[in-house]
Structure formats: structure tokens, C-alpha cells
Design an enzyme around this catalytic site. Structure first.
Site, PDB file in Angstrom:
ATOM      1  NE  ARG A  97      40.118  27.366  21.681  1.00 18.33           N
ATOM      2  CZ  ARG A  97      41.322  26.870  21.985  1.00 18.33           C
ATOM      3  NH1 ARG A  97      42.403  27.429  21.486  1.00 18.33           N
ATOM      4  NH2 ARG A  97      41.434  25.820  22.772  1.00 18.33           N
ATOM      5  CG  ASP A 107      47.750  29.052  15.891  1.00 17.52           C
ATOM      6  OD1 ASP A 107      48.673  29.055  15.060  1.00 17.52           O
ATOM      7  OD2 ASP A 107      46.875  28.166  15.923  1.00 17.52           O
ATOM      8  CE  LYS A 150      47.493  28.268  26.066  1.00 16.45           C
ATOM      9  NZ  LYS A 150      46.206  28.445  25.387  1.00 16.45           N
ATOM     10  CB  THR A 151      49.547  24.727  24.676  1.00 18.08           C
ATOM     11  OG1 THR A 151      48.619  23.723  24.269  1.00 18.08           O
ATOM     12  CG2 THR A 151      50.911  24.342  24.141  1.00 18.08           C
ATOM     13  N   GLY A 187      43.068  27.757  24.996  1.00 17.30           N
ATOM     14  CA  GLY A 187      42.621  26.764  25.974  1.00 17.30           C
ATOM     15  C   GLY A 187      43.310  26.939  27.322  1.00 17.30           C
ATOM     16  CG  ASP A 236      47.484  20.856  22.895  1.00 17.44           C
ATOM     17  OD1 ASP A 236      46.767  20.366  23.786  1.00 17.44           O
ATOM     18  OD2 ASP A 236      47.036  21.545  21.966  1.00 17.44           O
TER      19      ASP A 236
HETATM   20  P1  FBP Z   1      45.472  25.555  23.178  1.00 22.30           P
HETATM   21  O1  FBP Z   1      46.109  25.048  21.933  1.00 22.30           O
HETATM   22  O2  FBP Z   1      44.789  26.848  23.015  1.00 22.30           O
HETATM   23  O3  FBP Z   1      46.407  25.556  24.346  1.00 22.30           O
HETATM   24  O4  FBP Z   1      44.321  24.536  23.577  1.00 22.30           O
HETATM   25  C1  FBP Z   1      44.597  23.205  23.807  1.00 22.30           C
HETATM   26  C2  FBP Z   1      43.369  22.334  23.759  1.00 22.30           C
HETATM   27  O5  FBP Z   1      43.061  21.899  25.051  1.00 22.30           O
HETATM   28  C3  FBP Z   1      43.553  21.152  22.807  1.00 22.30           C
HETATM   29  O6  FBP Z   1      44.215  20.083  23.427  1.00 22.30           O
HETATM   30  C4  FBP Z   1      42.151  20.854  22.396  1.00 22.30           C
HETATM   31  O7  FBP Z   1      42.099  20.223  21.131  1.00 22.30           O
HETATM   32  C5  FBP Z   1      41.524  22.218  22.330  1.00 22.30           C
HETATM   33  O8  FBP Z   1      42.233  23.021  23.246  1.00 22.30           O
HETATM   34  C6  FBP Z   1      40.064  22.224  22.700  1.00 22.30           C
HETATM   35  O9  FBP Z   1      39.547  23.482  22.469  1.00 22.30           O
HETATM   36  P2  FBP Z   1      38.286  24.108  23.209  1.00 22.30           P
HETATM   37  O10 FBP Z   1      38.733  24.573  24.541  1.00 22.30           O
HETATM   38  O11 FBP Z   1      37.938  25.270  22.352  1.00 22.30           O
HETATM   39  O12 FBP Z   1      37.237  23.058  23.304  1.00 22.30           O
END
Ligand code: FBP
Length: 536
Positions: free
Chosen positions: A142, A173, A199-200, A78, A202
């Protein structure tokens, strides 16, 4: 292409960097390390990258000329504000060491490496993206790098381009996979190093060595601005309860940080729900009680923050999701009769929309896609029913008009806050130094983040040090341990200490306003409240 005034002016913003990264450097190695748990299993899986020391970058006197390096970079998972600055820091760091170095960006995430889709990132391209949000410079994806044939394809592509190091910018991951790749390349002695960057949005990639992942700061500030605006609206119109679901996957760090920044009436913390073994009914009762108490004071409005991963932390729901994960592993068709009796009963008791959302496709790492589960609507429906019962019993006399919101994508590509712009640029520069020093299986780290940027420290942490074994897609796998909200930590304890006051008050809301990029440091350069409470 037409650009905004901020976009144009902000290109010239010069990210602040730790002193240690500004000139010639050397690396100081610490003690050998071990993984946070399951040491024997991790050691067996990573014989060549296990136990490496933590390294710190220190200022040094003039060094010998450095060889030019060809490096590849991948954005994984993400989006998170600041990714472009990691890349510009990496680019500047490599060019500073030797102007003949070249940086290649693999397109669309890890699949770009396997499919040989890339672009050379030249100074012209990099300059367009300095201090901007988004991952659009090369795109993200991803695809999971975990199969030997993928690793071998990567070698072919790197050999073709003369690439001797890959930087993977990703979450827990993706960094786990970066380490698997590093180990494989070491064992094959193919001369390709692999470095990760944390990175994230979250905020769940943090531990003893990583103070915060990049993007968390900006995303929380964007959401907090919006929550503050909603609270002003609620305070003005006095007619709606706003249920606001916040991204963050499993962990509630974003919900907690936004609560600390805005002081809403109710904040649900998933980790607390799990620790107290709360049922969905308990959560609904708690919310309904506050709604009734506020109504008794004539306050038929308020704000509720809901972390997006909540559903997974309700013990019975978690067991159901685990069964569903195993049932759906490897793309199997869903059949409700494959569930055990109690899980089947719970599944069938859920509103149809939510049940359907729970069986939707998993992400490539086998995780349920919590961003697609509309928990805020589920709660509104259930609290409404509970209040109707309370009304019938004479326990509640108010009005319950609601609005629901989901804040996630709004924050992931925002222009990085100065904190994230500086932090990310420093991470990129750090990655360049780790490459130059021949390191592999490391994640770039920058620490001491509550201090002014010049006092930050930079270095590398071996990825294996952060690993443990977890069940994924029905199998035990080595993964970086996810950081959930610490119920003994200061940020959570601050919330608990103020929660009752915030629940019933009319004058405790905070309105943070938009992120500021220019102006006094106390407005522009502040880290998150979480970081301050955890580290100051
Ligand atoms: P990462 O864990 O890859 O940093 O992504 C975070 C996130 O934004 C989460 O908060 C959310 O649940 C998910 O990605 C949403 O995924 P997508 O971008 O595939 O809709």
C-alpha cells in the site's frame, strides 16, 4: 510443492475473451472528455493527460510487425481474485505482439518500483499462476506513489531495465496515483507510459465507463456461500442470531450483493443510513424491532448483514472520524482534548474498544481502517441492551443468543470465478494493446459484461475523466470519485421491495453453494446480481 486437484486442472482453463481482442486490432478514438467534477482544478493539475478521448479496441486486418516492449507491472493495495489473470493476459498480449517483449513484476507493490525490487516474469512463472487467486506472484503493498523523488527513482529503475510502460493494478487511490505518475512522466518526456487496471473487491471503482472492478464477483460469491451456509445452520438449530460484517470499506456494494444472493432477514446499507440521517440508536431500534417480531412468531434466530464501513455513515460518527483524521494526519499523537466538544462527548460515550479502534493508524491514503472496527459486536451489545429494556416493558419475550462473524480476507484470494478469470485476462490483454498504441494516463476497461464474453467490448478510459477534488489527510486532492450504493439504482430498490418479506419469513433464504468452475454456463458463468440489475 504439492497442489490441489483444482489447482492442477484449472491451469489449463482458457479464459474467454471478447472477439475484438482475439486477433489484430486497431483503436477507435471518441470525443474529448472532461472530469466528472471540478474541471478547472483537475485540468490545471493534469495539463497533459486532461481531456483525452475514450478509446475502443476494434478488430482489424493484419498490421505491421510491432516493436518489442519491456513493461513493468505492479499490484497495489488489497488482494482481489483475478490479479494473476490480469498479469497473464498482459504477458500473453505483449508476447503475441512481439515474442521478444519482456514483462517485469515489481515486488511488494509500488515500493518495488522505487526500491528497484523486481523479477522478470517468464512463461514458466506465468504458467504456474494462471487462473489462481491471490497476488503472491509478485506480492502487493500500500505504499503511496505521490512524491517527486519516488517518480524520479522509478525513471532510474525503468531506464536500467529498458522499461517503457508500467501497468498499475489497483483501486481508486492507486489509479489516481497512476495518473499523477503518467502526467509527471509525460511532462518530463521520459518515454514511460502508465496504464491502470480497475481492481478492488469493494466494488466502489465503477462509473459510467467501468461496469465493475475485478474481484467483486468472486469475493461476493465466496461470502454468499458462507452466508447461505450460516442461514441453513440458523434454520436447522433455530437458536442464534448471526451478525455478519462484510468487507467493502466505505461502500455497501458487497453487503447489498450478498443480500441479493442470499436474502437475509436484515441488511444494513450505510448509504441509506446516511441519507436518512439515522443515529446508531435508530439502527439498533430497527434491528431490535425485527428480532422482537420474529420472536413473537417463535423465531429466535436470523441473519443480519452489516457493511464494514457503517460507522462512517452515521452522520455524527462521520464528523467525529473526520476530526480524528485531521487530528491524526501526518502521524500526530492522539489527544482527546483536540476534539471539539460534541465530538469529544460522542467519542467518550463509545464502548472503549470501539473508541480505541477509531484512533488506530490510518492507511497510507489517510483512510480509517474500517476492517479493524468490530461494528457487529457493537451492534450485538446495543441490540441486547435494547431488547432487555423491551423485555422489561413487556414488548419482547424471546431469547437473543448471538454469533458474530467478519467475512473479508476469506474472499480476497479465492480462486477467481470464471467471470473474474475471463474479465481479468481480457483486462490484461487490453492493457497490452493500450501500451502498444502509445497511450498513457488511461485505465483499461472491458464492458458489456452481462453478455457472453465474446460480446464484451474493450478499450481505455482517461483517468482524469473519473476525477474530482476531495479532502484527504486534511488537504484537497484530485481523486477518482468513489462509487457508493445508488439509492435510486435497481439493486438497492430490489432490496427495499423485498426487505419486509425477508425480515419475517422462514423460507426465503437462498443457499448459493460454492463457486462452480466447470459445468453449464448458467451455473458457472453468471455475473453478479448487481451487474444484471444495473445493466440488463
Ligand atoms: P483495496 O481498496 O485496496 O482494494 O482493498 C480492499 C479491502 O479489502 C477493503 O475491503 C478493506 O477495508 C481493506 O482492503 C483491508 O485492508 P488490509 O488488507 O490492509 O487489511
Amino acid at each position: 510443492m504439492k497442489e490441489s486437484a483444482l489447482q492442477i486442472a484449472h491451469r489449463a482453463y482458457q479464459p474467454k475473451m471478447p472477439i475484438a481482442l482475439r486477433g489484430e486490432v486497431c483503436l477507435k478514438e471518441g470525443e474529448r472528455t472532461q472530469s466528472v467534477a471540478d474541471q478547472e482544478a483537475i485540468k490545471q493539475l493534469f495539463p497533459d493527460t486532461y481531456g483525452l478521448p475514450v478509446v475502443e479496441i476494434q478488430a482489424a486486418t493484419a498490421q505491421a510487425a510491432k516493436p518489442a516492449r519491456n513493461v513493468g507491472v505492479i499490484l497495489s493495495g488489497g488482494q482481489a481474485p483475478g490479479g494473476h489473470n490480469v498479469i497473464s493476459g498482459l504477458f500473453d498480449g505483449l508476447k503475441r505482439m512481439n515474442p521478444d517483449s519482456r514483462l517485469y513484476g515489481f515486488l511488494g507493490g509500488p515500493s518495488g518500483l522505487i526500491e528497484g525490487k523486481y523479477t522478470e516474469l517468464t512463461a514458466d512463472i506465468i504458467d504456474q499462476y494462471r487462473n489462481t487467486g491471490g497476488f503472491d506472484i509478485i506480492g502487493s503493498g500500500r505504499t503511496k506513489l505521490e512524491e517527486t523523488w519516488q517518480f524520479d527513482k522509478g525513471i532510474e529503475v525503468c531506464n536500467r531495465l529498458g522499461i517503457t510502460a508500467i501497468v498499475i493494478i489497483g483501486g481508486d487511490d492507486s489509479n489516481t496515483n497512476a495518473c499523477v505518475l503518467a502526467e509527471y512522466y509525460l511532462q518530463k518526456q521520459c518515454g514511460i507510459q502508465v496504464i491502470g487496471c480497475p481492481k478492488t473487491i469493494d466494488g466502489d471503482l465503477k462509473n459510467k465507463m467501468i461496469e465493475t472492478s475485478f474481484g467483486f464477483d468472486t469475493a461476493c460469491k465466496v461470502y454468499s456461500e458462507l452466508i447461505g451456509n450460516i442461514q441453513r445452520d440458523a434454520n436447522s438449530a433455530k437458536k442464534y442470531w448471526h451478525f455478519i460484517r462484510l468487507m467493502g470499506r466505505s461502500a455497501s456494494h458487497i453487503a447489498l450483493e450478498c443480500a441479493l444472493q442470499t436474502q437475509p432477514n436484515i441488511t444494513i446499507i450505510s448509504e441509506e443510513v446516511e441519507a436518512q440521517k439515522m443515529t446508531l440508536g435508530d439502527i439498533v431500534d430497527d434491528i431490535a424491532r425485527v428480532v422482537a417480531q420474529r420472536a413473537a412468531k417463535g423465531l429466535n434466530f436470523g441473519t443480519v448483514l452489516v457493511p464494514e464501513g457503517l460507522i462512517e455513515f452515521i452522520p455524527a460518527m462521520r464528523a467525529l472520524i473526520q476530526e480524528l483524521n485531521d487530528l491524526l494526519a501526518d502521524g500526530k499523537e492522539f489527544d482527546v482534548n483536540g476534539l471539539r466538544d460534541d465530538a469529544k462527548r460522542l467519542y467518550q460515550s463509545l464502548p472503549e474498544a470501539i473508541a480505541k479502534q477509531l484512533t488506530m493508524d490510518r492507511d497510507p491514503h489517510g483512510n480509517v481502517q474500517v476492517s479493524l472496527i468490530e461494528t457487529e459486536k457493537l451492534l450485538i451489545e446495543m441490540v441486547g441492551k435494547r431488547l432487555a429494556e423491551m423485555k422489561a416493558n413487556g414488548e419482547y419475550t424471546g431469547k437473543f443468543a448471538t454469533q458474530h462473524h467478519f467475512f473479508g480476507y476469506e474472499g480476497r484470494c479465492a480462486v477467481p470465478s470464471n467471470f473474474d478469470a475471463d474479465y481479468c485476462y481480457s483486462l490484461g490483454q487490453t492493457a497490452a494493446q493500450l501500451i502498444q498504441a502509445g497511450k498513457t494516463g488511461y485505465m483499461a476497461i472491458v464492458r458489456n459484461l452481462t453478455r457472453p464474453a465474446e460480446e464484451w467490448t474493450a478499450g481505455g478510459v482517461p483517468v482524469t475523466m473519473m476525477m474530482n477534488m476531495e479532502r484527504r489527510n486534511g488537504k484537497m486532492k484530485p481523486v477518482i470519485q468513489k462509487a457508493l450504493v445508488d439509492l435510486n439504482g435497481k439493486p438497492y430498490r430490489y432490496l427495499v421491495a423485498h426487505r419486509d418479506e425477508w425480515a419475517l419469513s422462514t423460507d426465503t433464504y437462498i443457499f448459493p453453494g460454492p463457486i462452480q468452475y466447470y459445468g453449464p454456463a448458467e451455473v458457472c458463468d453468471q455475473p453478479t446480481v448487481t451487474l444484471k440489475l444495473e445493466h440488463e
